[in-house]
Design an enzyme around this catalytic site. Structure first.
Site, PDB file in Angstrom:
ATOM      1  N   LYS A  78     -11.558   1.088  13.702  1.00 45.83           N
ATOM      2  CA  LYS A  78     -10.168   1.250  14.142  1.00 45.83           C
ATOM      3  C   LYS A  78     -10.100   1.451  15.663  1.00 45.83           C
ATOM      4  O   LYS A  78      -9.128   1.058  16.310  1.00 45.83           O
ATOM      5  CB  LYS A  78      -9.506   2.413  13.405  1.00 45.83           C
ATOM      6  CG  LYS A  78      -9.343   2.203  11.906  1.00 45.83           C
ATOM      7  CD  LYS A  78      -8.487   1.019  11.519  1.00 45.83           C
ATOM      8  CE  LYS A  78      -7.016   1.278  11.691  1.00 45.83           C
ATOM      9  NZ  LYS A  78      -6.185   0.194  11.114  1.00 45.83           N
ATOM     10  N   THR A  93     -12.760  -6.116   7.232  1.00 44.23           N
ATOM     11  CA  THR A  93     -11.292  -6.125   7.085  1.00 44.23           C
ATOM     12  C   THR A  93     -10.640  -5.566   8.337  1.00 44.23           C
ATOM     13  O   THR A  93      -9.697  -6.139   8.877  1.00 44.23           O
ATOM     14  CB  THR A  93     -10.863  -5.231   5.891  1.00 44.23           C
ATOM     15  OG1 THR A  93     -11.580  -5.641   4.759  1.00 44.23           O
ATOM     16  CG2 THR A  93      -9.372  -5.313   5.632  1.00 44.23           C
ATOM     17  N   ASP A 148      -0.038  -8.659   1.441  1.00 43.07           N
ATOM     18  CA  ASP A 148      -0.977  -7.666   0.907  1.00 43.07           C
ATOM     19  C   ASP A 148      -1.941  -8.385  -0.033  1.00 43.07           C
ATOM     20  O   ASP A 148      -1.533  -9.276  -0.775  1.00 43.07           O
ATOM     21  CB  ASP A 148      -0.198  -6.592   0.134  1.00 43.07           C
ATOM     22  CG  ASP A 148      -0.966  -5.288   0.044  1.00 43.07           C
ATOM     23  OD1 ASP A 148      -0.477  -4.265   0.527  1.00 43.07           O
ATOM     24  OD2 ASP A 148      -2.094  -5.292  -0.499  1.00 43.07           O
ATOM     25  N   GLY A 164       0.836  -1.207   0.000  1.00 49.40           N
ATOM     26  CA  GLY A 164       0.000   0.000   0.000  1.00 49.40           C
ATOM     27  C   GLY A 164       0.865   1.249   0.000  1.00 49.40           C
ATOM     28  O   GLY A 164       2.093   1.177  -0.062  1.00 49.40           O
ATOM     29  N   PHE A 165       0.201   2.363   0.099  1.00 47.31           N
ATOM     30  CA  PHE A 165       0.899   3.651   0.034  1.00 47.31           C
ATOM     31  C   PHE A 165       1.918   3.787   1.176  1.00 47.31           C
ATOM     32  O   PHE A 165       3.133   3.880   0.943  1.00 47.31           O
ATOM     33  CB  PHE A 165      -0.157   4.768   0.042  1.00 47.31           C
ATOM     34  CG  PHE A 165       0.334   6.104   0.472  1.00 47.31           C
ATOM     35  CD1 PHE A 165       1.436   6.699  -0.144  1.00 47.31           C
ATOM     36  CD2 PHE A 165      -0.310   6.795   1.500  1.00 47.31           C
ATOM     37  CE1 PHE A 165       1.889   7.950   0.262  1.00 47.31           C
ATOM     38  CE2 PHE A 165       0.132   8.040   1.901  1.00 47.31           C
ATOM     39  CZ  PHE A 165       1.241   8.620   1.290  1.00 47.31           C
ATOM     40  N   ILE A 166       1.476   3.754   2.411  1.00 50.91           N
ATOM     41  CA  ILE A 166       2.412   3.943   3.530  1.00 50.91           C
ATOM     42  C   ILE A 166       3.274   2.690   3.713  1.00 50.91           C
ATOM     43  O   ILE A 166       4.480   2.766   3.930  1.00 50.91           O
ATOM     44  CB  ILE A 166       1.664   4.281   4.840  1.00 50.91           C
ATOM     45  CG1 ILE A 166       0.795   5.539   4.646  1.00 50.91           C
ATOM     46  CG2 ILE A 166       2.658   4.497   5.998  1.00 50.91           C
ATOM     47  CD1 ILE A 166      -0.090   5.902   5.823  1.00 50.91           C
ATOM     48  N   TYR A 214     -15.603   3.563   9.916  1.00 51.38           N
ATOM     49  CA  TYR A 214     -14.146   3.447   9.805  1.00 51.38           C
ATOM     50  C   TYR A 214     -13.482   3.766  11.146  1.00 51.38           C
ATOM     51  O   TYR A 214     -12.717   2.962  11.686  1.00 51.38           O
ATOM     52  CB  TYR A 214     -13.652   4.386   8.703  1.00 51.38           C
ATOM     53  CG  TYR A 214     -12.147   4.419   8.542  1.00 51.38           C
ATOM     54  CD1 TYR A 214     -11.411   3.246   8.454  1.00 51.38           C
ATOM     55  CD2 TYR A 214     -11.468   5.629   8.461  1.00 51.38           C
ATOM     56  CE1 TYR A 214     -10.039   3.277   8.298  1.00 51.38           C
ATOM     57  CE2 TYR A 214     -10.088   5.672   8.295  1.00 51.38           C
ATOM     58  CZ  TYR A 214      -9.380   4.496   8.221  1.00 51.38           C
ATOM     59  OH  TYR A 214      -8.020   4.532   8.067  1.00 51.38           O
TER      60      TYR A 214
END
Ligand code: UDP
Length: 321
Positions: A154, A96, A32, A11-13, A150
């Protein structure tokens, strides 16, 4: 040699963290499922002898167990991210974020592996303070508004991680990431900086949602990765939560103007109602900025890149692509 597992490492980070760990001499296992990541994010290190890539969801328990076994430290970044994705697919977001993390924490606790959990400033919800410290209350809207799923999912991850830490001795560090930007972030899931820069490159218009007076702080992904690395070996960090982000705040209208000035002064800026962008009933967060006092005290964190440098870096990445 030190070894890491990076969930969401394509992913991005995650891909920036993977590159950094390889540079620092670690053996790096990445898992991933490519839902929001892509293998291309790892192009620069794809052939690296210390990189091991597994394309699987973290919910694949036998695969996950084996990878946890091999790692000394687990960086957990696999998650459903992006306001647009969350609004469009709340079931996937919740499943997820909760189920995958639950499995991961269970196995890390069994094996006593250290976990650095990437959480998000979304957990603060719509608290009125605007500048948030780790001990502040979390304030969510109604469950009929999917945006809050979201932050809630988290927050559950954080509760679970801290519970494992306290009652099963799992060494865990939680990083609440504020708006993180830089090369490889895509605008597809709503993220404002790559969207604005791409819109400007395409000749405009730049689409500001609402009145543009909402405030955010944008940190460069390399600074965020630095925080992950320093917190890894920070003794006092275990069992703690840290805000990670930039202190430089900007309204989204000002951001649009900066992008215009730096990327394409000819691009027009247009204002679009939230309903048109996200559907009816969307609630935005008016101001969100991190109090990073705790992070500074723990690791001497000071972001190295200001907004203009970040925007130029994103522009370069999107132009080179
Ligand atoms: N935004 C915008 N235009 C876009 C995408 C986003 O004006 O094309 C706004 C969005 O409504 C929010 C801010 O930019 O107020 C930051 O959005 P992003 O999704 O990047 O992150 P958030 O802070 O909302 O998680």
């Amino acid at each position: 040699m030190r070894s890491a597992l990076v969930t969401g490492g394509a992913g991005f980070i995650g891909s920036h963290l993977t590159e950094r760990l390889l540079r620092d001499g670690w053996e790096v296992h990445v898992i991933d499922d490519l839902t929001t990541g892509c293998v291309g994010n790892l192009d620069a290190v794809r052939e690296h002898e210390r990189l091991h890539l597994t394309l699987n969801p973290i919910e694949n328990e036998p695969v996950l167990m084996e990878l946890v076994d091999r790692a000394e430290v687990v960086y957990h970044l696999a998650a459903a991210v992006g306001v647009k994705l969350i609004v469009e697919d709340p079931v996937r977001t919740i499943e997820t974020n909760i189920h995958g993390t639950e499995l991961l924490l269970k196995h890390c606790a069994k094996k006593g592996k250290k976990v650095l959990l990437a959480s998000t400033s979304e957990v603060y919800g719509k608290g009125a303070k605007g500048r948030f410290a780790e001990g502040d209350d979390l304030v969510f809207g109604p469950t009929t508004r999917s945006r809050w799923s979201y932050g809630c999912s988290k927050a559950i991850d954080e509760f679970l991680a801290l519970a494992y830490c306290r009652s099963r001795d799992l060494p865990v560090v939680i990083l609440r990431l504020f708006n993180t930007v830089g090369p490889r972030q895509v605008g597809r899931y709503g993220m404002v900086v790559p969207r604005f820069v791409q819109q400007a490159l395409d000749g405009g218009p730049i689409t500001v949602y609402g009145d543009g007076q909402q405030v955010r702080c944008f940190a460069h992904v390399e600074d965020v990765v630095e925080a992950f690395c320093r917190l890894t070996d920070c003794e006092g960090a275990v069992g703690e939560i840290f805000n990670v982000g930039s202190r430089q705040s900007v309204t989204i209208a000002e951001l649009a103007e900066r992008v215009c000035a730096l990327v394409n002064p000819q691009a027009a800026i247009v204002y679009i109602p939230y309903e048109e962008a996200y559907g009816p009933g969307f609630e935005d967060i008016r101001m969100r900025a991190p109090d990073v006092t705790k992070l500074q005290a723990a690791i001497g964190f000071e972001p190295s890149q200001d907004l203009d440098r970040i925007l130029l870096d994103v522009k370069k990445h999107l132009t080179d692509r």
